[in-house]
Design an enzyme around this catalytic site. Structure first.
Site, PDB file in Angstrom:
ATOM      1  N   ALA A  63       5.823  27.175  -4.628  1.00 57.90           N
ATOM      2  CA  ALA A  63       5.884  28.559  -5.091  1.00 57.90           C
ATOM      3  C   ALA A  63       7.303  29.056  -4.831  1.00 57.90           C
ATOM      4  O   ALA A  63       8.009  28.521  -3.966  1.00 57.90           O
ATOM      5  CB  ALA A  63       4.867  29.400  -4.349  1.00 57.90           C
ATOM      6  N   GLY A 108       3.113  24.556  -3.363  1.00 59.09           N
ATOM      7  CA  GLY A 108       2.369  24.829  -4.596  1.00 59.09           C
ATOM      8  C   GLY A 108       2.455  23.694  -5.609  1.00 59.09           C
ATOM      9  O   GLY A 108       1.592  23.573  -6.482  1.00 59.09           O
ATOM     10  N   GLU A 111      -0.108  21.330  -4.572  1.00 57.52           N
ATOM     11  CA  GLU A 111      -1.394  22.000  -4.819  1.00 57.52           C
ATOM     12  C   GLU A 111      -1.778  21.992  -6.292  1.00 57.52           C
ATOM     13  O   GLU A 111      -2.944  21.779  -6.636  1.00 57.52           O
ATOM     14  CB  GLU A 111      -1.334  23.433  -4.264  1.00 57.52           C
ATOM     15  CG  GLU A 111      -1.297  23.435  -2.731  1.00 57.52           C
ATOM     16  CD  GLU A 111      -0.971  24.786  -2.130  1.00 57.52           C
ATOM     17  OE1 GLU A 111       0.045  25.395  -2.552  1.00 57.52           O
ATOM     18  OE2 GLU A 111      -1.715  25.251  -1.259  1.00 57.52           O
ATOM     19  N   GLU A 131       4.449  24.495   4.242  1.00 63.13           N
ATOM     20  CA  GLU A 131       4.305  25.941   4.457  1.00 63.13           C
ATOM     21  C   GLU A 131       4.433  26.381   5.909  1.00 63.13           C
ATOM     22  O   GLU A 131       5.016  27.429   6.185  1.00 63.13           O
ATOM     23  CB  GLU A 131       2.960  26.435   3.888  1.00 63.13           C
ATOM     24  CG  GLU A 131       2.913  26.490   2.372  1.00 63.13           C
ATOM     25  CD  GLU A 131       2.471  25.188   1.729  1.00 63.13           C
ATOM     26  OE1 GLU A 131       2.425  24.161   2.431  1.00 63.13           O
ATOM     27  OE2 GLU A 131       2.162  25.203   0.522  1.00 63.13           O
TER      28      GLU A 131
HETATM   29  N1  CO8 Z   1      11.453  28.407  -4.465  1.00 66.96           N
HETATM   30  C1  CO8 Z   1      12.556  28.940  -5.028  1.00 66.96           C
HETATM   31  N2  CO8 Z   1      13.665  28.226  -5.347  1.00 66.96           N
HETATM   32  C2  CO8 Z   1      13.634  26.895  -5.087  1.00 66.96           C
HETATM   33  C3  CO8 Z   1      12.509  26.282  -4.509  1.00 66.96           C
HETATM   34  C4  CO8 Z   1      11.366  27.075  -4.195  1.00 66.96           C
HETATM   35  N3  CO8 Z   1      10.235  26.581  -3.692  1.00 66.96           N
HETATM   36  N4  CO8 Z   1      12.781  24.960  -4.363  1.00 66.96           N
HETATM   37  C5  CO8 Z   1      14.028  24.785  -4.836  1.00 66.96           C
HETATM   38  N5  CO8 Z   1      14.539  25.948  -5.278  1.00 66.96           N
HETATM   39  C6  CO8 Z   1      15.868  26.186  -5.855  1.00 66.96           C
HETATM   40  C7  CO8 Z   1      16.957  26.236  -4.802  1.00 66.96           C
HETATM   41  O1  CO8 Z   1      17.006  27.517  -4.213  1.00 66.96           O
HETATM   42  C8  CO8 Z   1      18.176  25.908  -5.620  1.00 66.96           C
HETATM   43  O2  CO8 Z   1      18.572  27.040  -6.317  1.00 66.96           O
HETATM   44  P1  CO8 Z   1      20.157  27.456  -6.412  1.00 66.96           P
HETATM   45  O3  CO8 Z   1      20.780  26.317  -7.165  1.00 66.96           O
HETATM   46  O4  CO8 Z   1      20.144  28.738  -7.145  1.00 66.96           O
HETATM   47  O5  CO8 Z   1      20.643  27.536  -5.008  1.00 66.96           O
HETATM   48  C9  CO8 Z   1      17.664  24.905  -6.630  1.00 66.96           C
HETATM   49  O6  CO8 Z   1      16.245  25.082  -6.673  1.00 66.96           O
HETATM   50  C10 CO8 Z   1      17.942  23.478  -6.240  1.00 66.96           C
HETATM   51  O7  CO8 Z   1      17.414  23.268  -4.928  1.00 66.96           O
HETATM   52  P2  CO8 Z   1      18.284  22.644  -3.729  1.00 66.96           P
HETATM   53  O8  CO8 Z   1      19.727  22.945  -3.902  1.00 66.96           O
HETATM   54  O9  CO8 Z   1      17.637  23.080  -2.458  1.00 66.96           O
HETATM   55  O10 CO8 Z   1      18.028  21.083  -3.993  1.00 66.96           O
HETATM   56  P3  CO8 Z   1      18.066  19.921  -2.903  1.00 66.96           P
HETATM   57  O11 CO8 Z   1      18.035  18.644  -3.676  1.00 66.96           O
HETATM   58  O12 CO8 Z   1      19.156  20.126  -1.937  1.00 66.96           O
HETATM   59  O13 CO8 Z   1      16.665  20.074  -2.106  1.00 66.96           O
HETATM   60  C11 CO8 Z   1      14.303  20.407  -1.890  1.00 66.96           C
HETATM   61  C12 CO8 Z   1      15.464  19.884  -2.773  1.00 66.96           C
HETATM   62  C13 CO8 Z   1      14.170  19.542  -0.638  1.00 66.96           C
HETATM   63  C14 CO8 Z   1      13.010  20.341  -2.710  1.00 66.96           C
HETATM   64  C15 CO8 Z   1      14.599  21.861  -1.483  1.00 66.96           C
HETATM   65  O14 CO8 Z   1      14.957  22.609  -2.650  1.00 66.96           O
HETATM   66  C16 CO8 Z   1      13.448  22.549  -0.824  1.00 66.96           C
HETATM   67  O15 CO8 Z   1      13.170  22.300   0.346  1.00 66.96           O
HETATM   68  N6  CO8 Z   1      12.741  23.453  -1.552  1.00 66.96           N
HETATM   69  C17 CO8 Z   1      11.658  24.209  -1.026  1.00 66.96           C
HETATM   70  C18 CO8 Z   1      10.406  23.348  -0.942  1.00 66.96           C
HETATM   71  C19 CO8 Z   1       9.281  24.105  -0.278  1.00 66.96           C
HETATM   72  O16 CO8 Z   1       9.334  24.479   0.874  1.00 66.96           O
HETATM   73  N7  CO8 Z   1       8.216  24.346  -1.070  1.00 66.96           N
HETATM   74  C20 CO8 Z   1       7.064  25.044  -0.610  1.00 66.96           C
HETATM   75  C21 CO8 Z   1       7.184  26.504  -0.874  1.00 66.96           C
HETATM   76  S1  CO8 Z   1       5.862  27.419  -0.158  1.00 66.96           S
HETATM   77  C22 CO8 Z   1       4.583  27.209  -1.247  1.00 66.96           C
HETATM   78  O17 CO8 Z   1       4.663  26.524  -2.237  1.00 66.96           O
HETATM   79  C23 CO8 Z   1       3.333  27.905  -0.875  1.00 66.96           C
HETATM   80  C24 CO8 Z   1       2.330  27.883  -2.022  1.00 66.96           C
HETATM   81  C25 CO8 Z   1       1.279  28.897  -1.808  1.00 66.96           C
HETATM   82  C26 CO8 Z   1       1.801  30.276  -1.981  1.00 66.96           C
HETATM   83  C27 CO8 Z   1       0.788  31.277  -1.681  1.00 66.96           C
HETATM   84  C28 CO8 Z   1       1.365  32.650  -1.846  1.00 66.96           C
HETATM   85  C29 CO8 Z   1       0.932  33.625  -0.853  1.00 66.96           C
END
Ligand code: CO8
Length: 264
Positions: A63, A108, A111, A131
């Site tokens: 998400a 997500g 999920e 999360e």
């Molecule tokens: N949300 C928003 N933006 C994201 C997300 C995300 N989950 N994942 C990646 N991005 C964006 C980055 O911010 C970045 O944007 P920008 O270029 O503008 O800075 C772009 O995508 C590329 O990402 P990275 O530069 O970070 O790429 P890397 O190769 O360095 O890393 C990763 C890749 C490891 C996947 C890293 O991006 C990461 O850790 N992302 C987050 C993953 C994560 O924690 N996901 C879980 C989120 S929580 C969730 O899903 C809960 C679901 C239930 C929600 C319920 C609501 C109440």
């Protein structure tokens, strides 16, 4: 190009989450478009759906953390419900969904893959529920579906540690059914969709319902549900032709042909 693409390819369709610049993270815009697309699937004509992510790096990286970061308790709960309602539509959609996991499937992303009937992955795929490292619980069904798919012990370990796992480990614990080189993933997913689409649609739909709903019931009720759905296939054109085709083989093996199931 929208945030979610939908392409019908004969008897199956491909849905692509198309926000590669954010690794296909699910924001409200993506969820709204996905909801409309799932609602609009013509389940008489489309007999299987492949779900994947745009680009080579990510299926869905979760998400959208930026969008979630300022939510109140009530808004967080509402956002969880928004995702859950859509994922439940996928899970209960009459036709099977295949997740073709082409990279990150985190939070997500893991999920939404788990709301699909079948998951296959590329060698580059990475799964996880990160999360608790962000101060929240999985909120789009992860605590429930991961425990049902890989068992409560393994699900608790993955969720409590927030550890990501690679495709080979996902295969070992039963989170995915198969792993392919990245270049072959979509071909394999579409081949699987096409195989499913070639079988009797009324029967495939009944199988999905029987498995999904039966797993939630005590065995006696589950078996009774199967009986009802089994019975519902009879007197259909497809059942008559499917069985007649088999029986023709007794007279002359050359008479067996591919059955063009009519969905009636
Ligand atoms: N949300 C928003 N933006 C994201 C997300 C995300 N989950 N994942 C990646 N991005 C964006 C980055 O911010 C970045 O944007 P920008 O270029 O503008 O800075 C772009 O995508 C590329 O990402 P990275 O530069 O970070 O790429 P890397 O190769 O360095 O890393 C990763 C890749 C490891 C996947 C890293 O991006 C990461 O850790 N992302 C987050 C993953 C994560 O924690 N996901 C879980 C989120 S929580 C969730 O899903 C809960 C679901 C239930 C929600 C319920 C609501 C109440």
């Amino acid at each position: 190009m929208g945030l979610v693409e939908y392409e019908v390819k004969g008897s199956y369709a491909v849905i692509t989450i198309n926000r590669a610049e954010a690794l296909n993270a699910l924001n409200s815009g993506v969820l709204d478009e996905l909801d409309k697309i799932v609602d609009g699937i013509d389940t008489d004509a489309v007999r299987a759906v492949v779900l994947t992510g745009a680009g080579e790096k990510s299926f869905v990286a979760g998400a959208d953390i930026g969008e979630m970061s300022t939510l109140s308790k009530a808004e967080g709960e509402a956002f969880g419900k928004k995702g859950n309602d859509i994922f439940r539509k996928i899970e209960t959609c009459p036709v099977p969904f295949i997740a073709a996991v082409n990279g990150f499937a985190l939070g997500g992303g893991c999920e939404i893959a788990m709301s699909c009937d079948i998951r296959i992955a590329s060698e580059a795929a990475m799964f996880g529920q990160p999360e608790v490292g962000l101060g929240i619980t999985p909120g789009f069904g992860g605590t429930q579906r991961l425990a049902r798919i890989v068992g409560p012990g393994m699900a608790k370990q993955l969720i409590y540690t927030a550890r990501n796992i690679k495709a080979d480990e996902a295969l070992r614990i039963g989170l995915v059914n198969a792993v392919y080189p990245a270049a072959e993933l979509m071909e394999q997913a579409e081949k699987l969709a096409s195989t499913i689409a070639g079988n009797a649609p009324i029967a495939v739909r009944a199988c999905k319902k029987a498995i999904n709903e039966g797993l939630e019931l005590p065995m006696d009720e589950a078996i009774a549900l199967e009986e009802k759905l089994f019975g519902s296939c009879f007197e259909s054109e497809d059942q008559r032709e499917g069985m007649a085709n088999f029986l023709r083989k007794k007279d002359d093996p050359a008479k067996v042909k591919h059955v063009d199931f009519k969905n009636r």
